[in-house]
Design a protein around this motif. Structure first.
Motif, PDB file in Angstrom:
ATOM      1  N   MET A   1      47.664  38.445  46.870  1.00  7.39           N
ATOM      2  CA  MET A   1      47.068  39.200  47.978  1.00  7.39           C
ATOM      3  C   MET A   1      46.096  38.333  48.756  1.00  7.39           C
ATOM      4  SD  MET A   1      46.323  43.014  46.384  1.00  7.39           S
ATOM      5  CE  MET A   1      45.507  43.534  47.898  1.00  7.39           C
ATOM      6  N   ARG A   2      45.292  37.536  48.033  1.00  6.11           N
ATOM      7  CA  ARG A   2      44.315  36.662  48.703  1.00  6.11           C
ATOM      8  C   ARG A   2      44.997  35.475  49.383  1.00  6.11           C
ATOM      9  NH1 ARG A   2      41.774  37.649  43.686  1.00  6.11           N
ATOM     10  NH2 ARG A   2      42.265  35.535  42.946  1.00  6.11           N
ATOM     11  N   VAL A   3      45.947  34.856  48.711  1.00  8.03           N
ATOM     12  CA  VAL A   3      46.611  33.660  49.247  1.00  8.03           C
ATOM     13  C   VAL A   3      47.377  33.979  50.524  1.00  8.03           C
ATOM     14  CG1 VAL A   3      48.424  31.960  48.810  1.00  8.03           C
ATOM     15  CG2 VAL A   3      46.739  32.472  47.030  1.00  8.03           C
ATOM     16  N   PHE A   4      48.103  35.105  50.525  1.00  9.56           N
ATOM     17  CA  PHE A   4      48.962  35.430  51.661  1.00  9.56           C
ATOM     18  C   PHE A   4      48.380  36.523  52.558  1.00  9.56           C
ATOM     19  CE2 PHE A   4      52.126  33.957  48.409  1.00  9.56           C
ATOM     20  CZ  PHE A   4      52.505  32.795  49.064  1.00  9.56           C
TER      21      PHE A   4
ATOM     22  N   PHE B   1      51.268  46.760  48.471  1.00  8.76           N
ATOM     23  CA  PHE B   1      52.711  46.988  48.529  1.00  8.76           C
ATOM     24  C   PHE B   1      53.469  45.687  48.777  1.00  8.76           C
ATOM     25  CE2 PHE B   1      56.567  47.816  51.016  1.00  8.76           C
ATOM     26  CZ  PHE B   1      57.257  48.651  50.147  1.00  8.76           C
ATOM     27  N   ALA B   2      52.978  44.854  49.674  1.00  7.45           N
ATOM     28  CA  ALA B   2      53.684  43.620  50.021  1.00  7.45           C
ATOM     29  C   ALA B   2      53.836  42.696  48.812  1.00  7.45           C
ATOM     30  CB  ALA B   2      52.967  42.899  51.168  1.00  7.45           C
ATOM     31  N   VAL B   3      52.752  42.507  48.057  1.00  9.05           N
ATOM     32  CA  VAL B   3      52.872  41.599  46.906  1.00  9.05           C
ATOM     33  C   VAL B   3      53.666  42.244  45.779  1.00  9.05           C
ATOM     34  CG1 VAL B   3      50.777  40.315  47.438  1.00  9.05           C
ATOM     35  CG2 VAL B   3      50.632  42.337  45.955  1.00  9.05           C
ATOM     36  N   SER B   4      53.686  43.593  45.720  1.00 10.37           N
ATOM     37  CA  SER B   4      54.494  44.243  44.687  1.00 10.37           C
ATOM     38  C   SER B   4      55.982  43.998  44.912  1.00 10.37           C
ATOM     39  CB  SER B   4      54.213  45.746  44.656  1.00 10.37           C
ATOM     40  OG  SER B   4      54.795  46.423  45.759  1.00 10.37           O
ATOM     41  N   LEU B   5      56.355  43.561  46.124  1.00 10.96           N
ATOM     42  CA  LEU B   5      57.756  43.236  46.394  1.00 10.96           C
ATOM     43  C   LEU B   5      58.239  42.040  45.573  1.00 10.96           C
ATOM     44  CD1 LEU B   5      57.957  43.724  50.275  1.00 10.96           C
ATOM     45  CD2 LEU B   5      58.783  45.264  48.475  1.00 10.96           C
ATOM     46  N   THR B   6      57.313  41.214  45.084  1.00 11.63           N
ATOM     47  CA  THR B   6      57.737  40.114  44.207  1.00 11.63           C
ATOM     48  C   THR B   6      58.256  40.646  42.874  1.00 11.63           C
ATOM     49  OG1 THR B   6      55.513  39.815  43.263  1.00 11.63           O
ATOM     50  CG2 THR B   6      56.067  38.530  45.241  1.00 11.63           C
TER      51      THR B   6
ATOM     52  N   LEU C   1      38.288  41.189  36.367  1.00 19.02           N
ATOM     53  CA  LEU C   1      39.082  40.214  35.613  1.00 19.02           C
ATOM     54  C   LEU C   1      39.781  39.245  36.557  1.00 19.02           C
ATOM     55  CD1 LEU C   1      40.755  42.260  32.734  1.00 19.02           C
ATOM     56  CD2 LEU C   1      38.506  41.171  32.824  1.00 19.02           C
ATOM     57  N   GLY C   2      39.798  37.966  36.179  1.00 19.12           N
ATOM     58  CA  GLY C   2      40.469  36.948  36.976  1.00 19.12           C
ATOM     59  C   GLY C   2      41.936  36.800  36.590  1.00 19.12           C
ATOM     60  N   THR C   3      42.614  35.843  37.239  1.00 21.13           N
ATOM     61  CA  THR C   3      44.048  35.664  37.026  1.00 21.13           C
ATOM     62  C   THR C   3      44.374  35.311  35.582  1.00 21.13           C
ATOM     63  OG1 THR C   3      44.286  34.919  39.322  1.00 21.13           O
ATOM     64  CG2 THR C   3      46.084  34.412  37.813  1.00 21.13           C
ATOM     65  N   ALA C   4      43.618  34.413  34.977  1.00 19.87           N
ATOM     66  CA  ALA C   4      43.880  34.018  33.588  1.00 19.87           C
ATOM     67  C   ALA C   4      43.698  35.205  32.649  1.00 19.87           C
ATOM     68  CB  ALA C   4      42.977  32.864  33.176  1.00 19.87           C
ATOM     69  N   ALA C   5      42.624  35.952  32.839  1.00 22.62           N
ATOM     70  CA  ALA C   5      42.374  37.115  31.981  1.00 22.62           C
ATOM     71  C   ALA C   5      43.462  38.167  32.127  1.00 22.62           C
ATOM     72  CB  ALA C   5      41.009  37.721  32.314  1.00 22.62           C
ATOM     73  N   LEU C   6      43.944  38.366  33.358  1.00 17.79           N
ATOM     74  CA  LEU C   6      45.025  39.319  33.567  1.00 17.79           C
ATOM     75  C   LEU C   6      46.303  38.859  32.877  1.00 17.79           C
ATOM     76  CD1 LEU C   6      44.483  40.222  37.336  1.00 17.79           C
ATOM     77  CD2 LEU C   6      43.984  41.659  35.349  1.00 17.79           C
TER      78      LEU C   6
END
Length: 400
Positions: free
Chosen positions: A36-39, A44-49, A244-249
């Motif tokens: 979400m932050r990068v793009f 909804f948009a990132v859930s398309l991945t 929580l950050g990316t690693a923790a998730l």
């Protein structure tokens, strides 16, 4: 004819196939807040991945199942594993969200060649008295693969880049594909001839089987619940309250390993007690877990997720093994149709909760999952009948 030896030497490749099938499929779940932050994208948009890969599985599964009936299970499993490695490497080259979604779709097209074909392989190669535990061992492999994919991606994305994480996944995919080529036994049971009348009549015949259709709908609900819970909990736990950050998730998915440990035991329960009992217990565990995730403490949420994962994996093992109890021909196609419903459920589970999230946050999303779990139990208890004892049709022989 079925395998005389169904011990660990023949079971491990089945576990590895499950690991391979699910290593990549949901790997972007811990990345969603990052993407979400990068793009600069929406939920909804990132859930398309997630949705793109599951829709692709749903589209490809029936054709792959039919192909496996015609040319052989092992050939399809190994070829699909190599194709999955290529698609994963291509995903690492994406420099926009639409490109990533497109490569994720290709990953999904390759997945049912491993997933659906392995389930059909188990039904053909294992005696009915051991199908439940063999399927449960396979599901444990999918659980472990799902955890490893998410944890690896989350860890590497937090320390290097998400593209590097996908390159590493591709390397693991290649190694797994070579291992399957070397260790997965060729079929002992001759390939079953497709039912008379061609592909269309075979599909119509299968879709007229009420118990099989109910099983397909159970699969739809099972993956809906899993994807909805584990996709939207990343938004819940990355928010201001928990941060929580990316690693923790990524490490959050260690709860999958609880399911990996419990599911083989559930396989024996299914063989001994029947499919309806197995499904009902899985749903009950999942509902209790979903309620626990509404608690305020992180400990309560993690414990709830562990129960949800366990319940989902028990339900999936039950439904997958039930396919063989209600089909006697065109099993590859039957599993392919099941996979289509299963992954359509996952696709909707990635997208529909966005509506509930926008209106009521995490609580509304959990309520949706509980409703779907209740529907799952209703379908099984209403439509699964005498064939429920199919996996016990052959007396226990003591073979492992």
């Amino acid at each position: 004819m079925v395998l005389a030896d169904v011990g660990p030497s023949r079971t491990f490749p089945i576990v590895l196939a499950g690991f391979t099938a699910f290593l990549d499929l949901y790997a972007t779940q811990p990345l969603l807040p990052l993407l979400m932050r990068v793009f600069s994208a929406t939920h909804f948009a990132v859930s398309l991945t997630i949705t793109a890969s599951t829709v692709a599985v749903a589209v490809a599964a029936p054709a792959v199942g039919r192909l496996a009936d015609l040319v052989g299970r092992k050939r399809v499993i190994v070829a699909s594993a190599f194709l999955l490695a290529v698609a994963t490497l291509l995903a690492a080259t994406a420099d926009s969200l639409p490109q990533l979604v497109a490569w994720r779709f290709l990953q999904g097209l390759a997945t049912p060649g491993v997933f659906a074909t392995t389930i059909a392989y188990i039904h053909d190669e294992w005696p009915p008295s051991h199908v439940g535990r063999a399927t449960a061992a396979y599901i444990s492999g999918t659980v472990t693969g799902g955890f490893c994919g998410r944890a690896l991606v989350g860890l590497l994305a937090s320390r290097v880049t998400w593209q590097t994480a996908f390159v590493c996944l591709a390397v693991v995919n290649v190694a797994a594909a070579f291992a399957l080529a070397a260790w997965l036994p060729r079929e002992v049971v001759p390939r079953s001839a497709p039912g008379g009348g061609g592909h269309r009549r075979s599909a119509i015949r299968l879709l007229s089987n009420r118990q099989l259709v109910a099983t397909d709908l159970v699969g739809f609900c099972v993956l809906f619940s899993q994807v909805a819970m584990f996709t939207y909990v990343t938004f819940h736990l990355s928010g201001p309250r928990y941060g929580l950050g990316t690693a923790a998730l990524g490490w959050l998915f260690v709860v999958y390993l609880v399911g990996a440990a419990v599911t083989p035991l559930a396989g024996r329960w299914i063989d001994a007690r029947g499919h309806r009992a197995g499904l009902a217990s899985g749903v009950a565990i999942g509902i209790v877990g979903a309620v626990l995730t509404l608690g305020a403490s992180l400990t309560s949420i993690v414990a709830g997720l562990a129960l949800v994962a366990t319940g989902v994996f028990i339900s999936q093992a039950t439904a997958s093994s039930y396919i063989g109890a209600v089909t006697r021909e065109d099993r590859g196609l039957a599993v392919g149709l099941y996979s289509t419903f299963y992954y359509l459920g996952g696709s909707l589970g990635a997208a529909l909760p966005a509506v509930f999230w926008a209106r009521g946050g995490w609580g509304a999303s959990v309520a949706l999952v509980i409703v779907v779990q209740v529907i799952t139990a209703f379908l099984a208890l209403t439509f699964w009948g005498a064939a429920d004892v199919g996996s016990r049709a052959v007396p226990e022989t003591g073979l492992e």
